[in-house]
Write a protein that holds these residues in place. Structure first.
Motif, PDB file in Angstrom:
ATOM      1  N   GLN A  20       0.826  -1.204   0.000  1.00 23.78           N
ATOM      2  CA  GLN A  20       0.000   0.000   0.000  1.00 23.78           C
ATOM      3  C   GLN A  20       0.862   1.256   0.000  1.00 23.78           C
ATOM      4  O   GLN A  20       0.569   2.231  -0.684  1.00 23.78           O
ATOM      5  CB  GLN A  20      -0.937   0.000   1.209  1.00 23.78           C
ATOM      6  CG  GLN A  20      -1.979  -1.108   1.147  1.00 23.78           C
ATOM      7  CD  GLN A  20      -2.794  -1.184   2.420  1.00 23.78           C
ATOM      8  OE1 GLN A  20      -2.537  -0.456   3.383  1.00 23.78           O
ATOM      9  NE2 GLN A  20      -3.783  -2.071   2.448  1.00 23.78           N
ATOM     10  N   TRP A  21       1.942   1.237   0.785  1.00 19.67           N
ATOM     11  CA  TRP A  21       2.845   2.386   0.838  1.00 19.67           C
ATOM     12  C   TRP A  21       3.453   2.646  -0.527  1.00 19.67           C
ATOM     13  O   TRP A  21       3.558   3.771  -0.992  1.00 19.67           O
ATOM     14  CB  TRP A  21       3.927   2.119   1.864  1.00 19.67           C
ATOM     15  CG  TRP A  21       4.900   3.239   2.015  1.00 19.67           C
ATOM     16  CD1 TRP A  21       4.789   4.301   2.843  1.00 19.67           C
ATOM     17  CD2 TRP A  21       6.160   3.405   1.330  1.00 19.67           C
ATOM     18  NE1 TRP A  21       5.880   5.127   2.726  1.00 19.67           N
ATOM     19  CE2 TRP A  21       6.734   4.607   1.815  1.00 19.67           C
ATOM     20  CE3 TRP A  21       6.836   2.661   0.373  1.00 19.67           C
ATOM     21  CZ2 TRP A  21       7.947   5.057   1.345  1.00 19.67           C
ATOM     22  CZ3 TRP A  21       8.045   3.123  -0.095  1.00 19.67           C
ATOM     23  CH2 TRP A  21       8.591   4.309   0.388  1.00 19.67           C
ATOM     24  N   HIS A  22       3.848   1.544  -1.196  1.00 20.71           N
ATOM     25  CA  HIS A  22       4.480   1.689  -2.505  1.00 20.71           C
ATOM     26  C   HIS A  22       3.512   2.277  -3.522  1.00 20.71           C
ATOM     27  O   HIS A  22       3.900   3.072  -4.381  1.00 20.71           O
ATOM     28  CB  HIS A  22       4.993   0.325  -2.987  1.00 20.71           C
ATOM     29  CG  HIS A  22       5.628   0.377  -4.351  1.00 20.71           C
ATOM     30  ND1 HIS A  22       6.850   0.965  -4.578  1.00 20.71           N
ATOM     31  CD2 HIS A  22       5.184  -0.076  -5.557  1.00 20.71           C
ATOM     32  CE1 HIS A  22       7.155   0.879  -5.866  1.00 20.71           C
ATOM     33  NE2 HIS A  22       6.153   0.249  -6.474  1.00 20.71           N
ATOM     34  N   ARG A  23       2.208   1.888  -3.414  1.00 22.88           N
ATOM     35  CA  ARG A  23       1.250   2.358  -4.403  1.00 22.88           C
ATOM     36  C   ARG A  23       0.789   3.789  -4.150  1.00 22.88           C
ATOM     37  O   ARG A  23       0.542   4.528  -5.079  1.00 22.88           O
ATOM     38  CB  ARG A  23       0.022   1.421  -4.418  1.00 22.88           C
ATOM     39  CG  ARG A  23       0.286   0.064  -5.037  1.00 22.88           C
ATOM     40  CD  ARG A  23      -1.039  -0.618  -5.347  1.00 22.88           C
ATOM     41  NE  ARG A  23      -1.833  -0.814  -4.146  1.00 22.88           N
ATOM     42  CZ  ARG A  23      -1.792  -1.905  -3.391  1.00 22.88           C
ATOM     43  NH1 ARG A  23      -0.977  -2.897  -3.716  1.00 22.88           N
ATOM     44  NH2 ARG A  23      -2.557  -2.017  -2.318  1.00 22.88           N
ATOM     45  N   GLY A  24       0.652   4.179  -2.888  1.00 21.01           N
ATOM     46  CA  GLY A  24       0.015   5.450  -2.635  1.00 21.01           C
ATOM     47  C   GLY A  24       0.805   6.461  -1.832  1.00 21.01           C
ATOM     48  O   GLY A  24       0.341   7.582  -1.660  1.00 21.01           O
ATOM     49  N   PRO A  26       3.455   9.322  -0.978  1.00 18.19           N
ATOM     50  CA  PRO A  26       4.095  10.346  -1.823  1.00 18.19           C
ATOM     51  C   PRO A  26       5.613  10.373  -1.752  1.00 18.19           C
ATOM     52  O   PRO A  26       6.248  11.011  -2.601  1.00 18.19           O
ATOM     53  CB  PRO A  26       3.503  11.649  -1.285  1.00 18.19           C
ATOM     54  CG  PRO A  26       3.167  11.360   0.137  1.00 18.19           C
ATOM     55  CD  PRO A  26       2.736   9.913   0.163  1.00 18.19           C
ATOM     56  N   LEU A  27       6.223   9.729  -0.749  1.00 14.05           N
ATOM     57  CA  LEU A  27       7.660   9.888  -0.532  1.00 14.05           C
ATOM     58  C   LEU A  27       8.514   9.516  -1.747  1.00 14.05           C
ATOM     59  O   LEU A  27       9.439  10.263  -2.086  1.00 14.05           O
ATOM     60  CB  LEU A  27       8.100   9.096   0.697  1.00 14.05           C
ATOM     61  CG  LEU A  27       9.569   9.270   1.108  1.00 14.05           C
ATOM     62  CD1 LEU A  27       9.879  10.736   1.373  1.00 14.05           C
ATOM     63  CD2 LEU A  27       9.888   8.422   2.335  1.00 14.05           C
ATOM     64  N   PRO A  28       8.282   8.374  -2.435  1.00 13.93           N
ATOM     65  CA  PRO A  28       9.132   8.076  -3.606  1.00 13.93           C
ATOM     66  C   PRO A  28       9.104   9.179  -4.663  1.00 13.93           C
ATOM     67  O   PRO A  28      10.142   9.564  -5.201  1.00 13.93           O
ATOM     68  CB  PRO A  28       8.546   6.764  -4.130  1.00 13.93           C
ATOM     69  CG  PRO A  28       7.897   6.138  -2.953  1.00 13.93           C
ATOM     70  CD  PRO A  28       7.347   7.273  -2.149  1.00 13.93           C
ATOM     71  N   GLY A  29       7.913   9.691  -4.955  1.00 19.60           N
ATOM     72  CA  GLY A  29       7.821  10.754  -5.945  1.00 19.60           C
ATOM     73  C   GLY A  29       8.477  12.039  -5.486  1.00 19.60           C
ATOM     74  O   GLY A  29       9.113  12.746  -6.274  1.00 19.60           O
ATOM     75  N   VAL A  30       8.335  12.365  -4.193  1.00 19.79           N
ATOM     76  CA  VAL A  30       8.967  13.569  -3.646  1.00 19.79           C
ATOM     77  C   VAL A  30      10.490  13.453  -3.750  1.00 19.79           C
ATOM     78  O   VAL A  30      11.180  14.405  -4.159  1.00 19.79           O
ATOM     79  CB  VAL A  30       8.535  13.793  -2.188  1.00 19.79           C
ATOM     80  CG1 VAL A  30       9.333  14.926  -1.559  1.00 19.79           C
ATOM     81  CG2 VAL A  30       7.041  14.101  -2.115  1.00 19.79           C
ATOM     82  N   LYS A  84       2.915   9.299  -9.121  1.00 22.32           N
ATOM     83  CA  LYS A  84       1.970  10.415  -9.207  1.00 22.32           C
ATOM     84  C   LYS A  84       1.641  11.047  -7.853  1.00 22.32           C
ATOM     85  O   LYS A  84       1.591  12.272  -7.753  1.00 22.32           O
ATOM     86  CB  LYS A  84       0.690   9.957  -9.888  1.00 22.32           C
ATOM     87  CG  LYS A  84      -0.351  11.053 -10.070  1.00 22.32           C
ATOM     88  CD  LYS A  84      -1.591  10.511 -10.770  1.00 22.32           C
ATOM     89  CE  LYS A  84      -2.627  11.626 -10.972  1.00 22.32           C
ATOM     90  NZ  LYS A  84      -3.116  12.169  -9.692  1.00 22.32           N
ATOM     91  N   PRO A  85       1.413  10.266  -6.756  1.00 26.99           N
ATOM     92  CA  PRO A  85       1.104  10.915  -5.474  1.00 26.99           C
ATOM     93  C   PRO A  85       2.195  11.876  -5.009  1.00 26.99           C
ATOM     94  O   PRO A  85       1.897  12.964  -4.504  1.00 26.99           O
ATOM     95  CB  PRO A  85       0.937   9.731  -4.507  1.00 26.99           C
ATOM     96  CG  PRO A  85       0.530   8.599  -5.369  1.00 26.99           C
ATOM     97  CD  PRO A  85       1.274   8.792  -6.654  1.00 26.99           C
ATOM     98  N   GLY A  86       3.448  11.489  -5.176  1.00 27.49           N
ATOM     99  CA  GLY A  86       4.538  12.367  -4.764  1.00 27.49           C
ATOM    100  C   GLY A  86       4.652  13.590  -5.641  1.00 27.49           C
ATOM    101  O   GLY A  86       4.853  14.715  -5.156  1.00 27.49           O
ATOM    102  N   ALA A  87       4.529  13.400  -6.966  1.00 29.04           N
ATOM    103  CA  ALA A  87       4.595  14.545  -7.877  1.00 29.04           C
ATOM    104  C   ALA A  87       3.443  15.510  -7.617  1.00 29.04           C
ATOM    105  O   ALA A  87       3.627  16.735  -7.625  1.00 29.04           O
ATOM    106  CB  ALA A  87       4.564  14.055  -9.329  1.00 29.04           C
ATOM    107  N   ASP A  88       2.266  14.958  -7.356  1.00 27.94           N
ATOM    108  CA  ASP A  88       1.117  15.806  -7.059  1.00 27.94           C
ATOM    109  C   ASP A  88       1.321  16.589  -5.767  1.00 27.94           C
ATOM    110  O   ASP A  88       0.980  17.776  -5.686  1.00 27.94           O
ATOM    111  CB  ASP A  88      -0.137  14.935  -6.955  1.00 27.94           C
ATOM    112  CG  ASP A  88      -1.397  15.758  -6.767  1.00 27.94           C
ATOM    113  OD1 ASP A  88      -1.787  16.468  -7.689  1.00 27.94           O
ATOM    114  OD2 ASP A  88      -1.982  15.689  -5.671  1.00 27.94           O
ATOM    115  N   PHE A  89       1.913  15.952  -4.761  1.00 24.64           N
ATOM    116  CA  PHE A  89       2.198  16.630  -3.492  1.00 24.64           C
ATOM    117  C   PHE A  89       3.184  17.780  -3.711  1.00 24.64           C
ATOM    118  O   PHE A  89       3.018  18.881  -3.157  1.00 24.64           O
ATOM    119  CB  PHE A  89       2.767  15.641  -2.482  1.00 24.64           C
ATOM    120  CG  PHE A  89       3.205  16.272  -1.192  1.00 24.64           C
ATOM    121  CD1 PHE A  89       2.294  16.525  -0.175  1.00 24.64           C
ATOM    122  CD2 PHE A  89       4.535  16.616  -0.984  1.00 24.64           C
ATOM    123  CE1 PHE A  89       2.692  17.111   1.013  1.00 24.64           C
ATOM    124  CE2 PHE A  89       4.950  17.207   0.197  1.00 24.64           C
ATOM    125  CZ  PHE A  89       4.020  17.448   1.198  1.00 24.64           C
TER     126      PHE A  89
END
Length: 380
Positions: A20-24, A26-30, A84-89
């Protein structure tokens, strides 16, 4: 046995949480946006063309390089959609913080002078583009509501204007989706074309920044193009930011006028129940914080701070002076660059052109008129 069952249960829960962490999360994208920002600064300083020209000139700004790196990853590397979650953040939070900190490097009097100086032009361009979209709607075979959404998104602030105006006009979801996709596609095209046009037309940083602020659609796109000026990206980016914030401040009045017009039309209907519009959100808080940061800097509330270090300090004793305004400016540059990497990661070119040819044609006509008139106004 009980211990083994407990261990297996813990491992199973851990794996589910990790998935779940991997899918949603934001940290990887940030983190990737931060890495791309760092890489953009390193590329900018490479000692060969096109990164460094004769005389040590760097025509490609880190902001533009970060944007291009993000777009390349998004469109060429499979699996980047998961970021996407990280980029959106980064776009929704980090970029706004960068804009606020950018205010700490500006003079409040310059903000007021530039803002008031372009206010009349901003209002005139918004009214003209919206009326043009409404007038051209029959020629493109489009409805009035979709045309107005395209005009507002082009003239004010892209997706934000569309989403804010849609409830007032009782627009359908398809109309919102088509207008958002069309305006985003045109904004990306303008974001990439304006720096090249600045080099061809030899525009000064001030004129170019004013042009970007007047004519490009969304705030991230304005900043990406403004800071990408081939000569002085910092000055151009600052001017573009100020002018764009003046345009954003017109969102509230524009939606209020639309609301009044549509309310007048709906009074003829009986038992009307419309969607509620939150008018409080039409004045962005970061705009006020941006002005506050500039005011604090102008009035001396962001002074030089000197730290007196003893011989126990890791890097040796002595006095170290930090200029808070300069630190805020440097932080703003980094945050904005990271946010532009996020914009690139969120830009899937194949998904932008979903609106169809007719909405794109109307949006393109409005964008070209805005670009031409905006440049003429900036150059006067």
């Amino acid at each position: 046995m009980a211990i083994q069952r407990t261990e297996r249960a813990f491992e199973s829960r851990f794996r589910r949480q990790l998935a779940q962490w991997h899918r949603g999360h934001p940290l990887p994208g940030v983190l990737l946006c931060g890495v791309l920002a760092w890489l953009a600064f390193q590329l900018r300083d490479l000692p060969w063309p096109p990164f460094t020209l004769a005389g040590g000139h760097h025509p490609l700004s880190p902001v533009l390089l970060a944007l291009l790196l993000g777009m390349a990853l998004r469109n060429l590397v499979p699996g980047t959609a998961a970021l996407k979650p990280g980029a959106d953040f980064v776009i929704r939070r980090v970029l706004l913080l960068g804009i606020v900190l950018l205010g700490a490097s500006l003079d409040f009097h310059d903000l007021v002078r530039i803002g008031l100086g372009v206010l009349a032009g901003v209002v005139a361009l918004i009214v003209l583009v919206v009326l043009l979209a409404r007038a051209l709607a029959p020629r493109f075979g489009l409805g009035r509501k979709l045309a107005l959404l395209l005009g507002l998104g082009t003239a004010i602030c892209g997706t934000t204007a569309i989403v804010a105006a849609a409830p007032v006009m009782e627009c359908e979801e398809r109309e919102v989706a088509v207008s958002v996709a069309t305006v985003n596609l045109l904004g990306v095209m303008a974001m990439l074309a304006f720096p090249a046009l600045a080099a061809v037309l030899a525009l000064s940083p001030e004129i170019y920044g004013l042009w970007c602020g007047l004519a490009i659609h969304a705030t991230p796109q304005v900043l990406a193009a403004g800071f990408a000026h081939p000569g002085d990206g910092q000055t151009a980016g600052e001017v573009a930011t100020i002018v764009k914030l003046v345009r954003i401040s017109m969102l509230g009045p524009a939606v209020l006028v639309l609301g009044a017009l549509y309310a007048r039309h709906r009074r003829r209907e009986t038992a009307y129940v419309g969607r509620r519009v939150d008018y409080r959100g039409l004045v962005p808080g970061f705009l006020l914080l941006f002005l506050l940061a500039a005011f604090l800097r102008t009035t001396g509330f962001l002074p030089d701070v000197t730290f007196h270090m003893t011989d126990r300090f890791l890097f040796g004793e002595g006095d170290r002076t930090w200029n808070l305004a300069q630190l805020a400016s440097a932080a703003a540059t980094w945050l904005i660059t990271a946010a532009m990497a996020g914009v690139g990661l969120m830009t899937q070119l194949s998904s932008l052109a979903i609106g169809g040819a007719r909405p794109f044609g109307l949006g393109l006509a409005c964008s070209l008129v805005l670009a031409v008139l905006g440049l003429a106004y900036a150059a006067v």
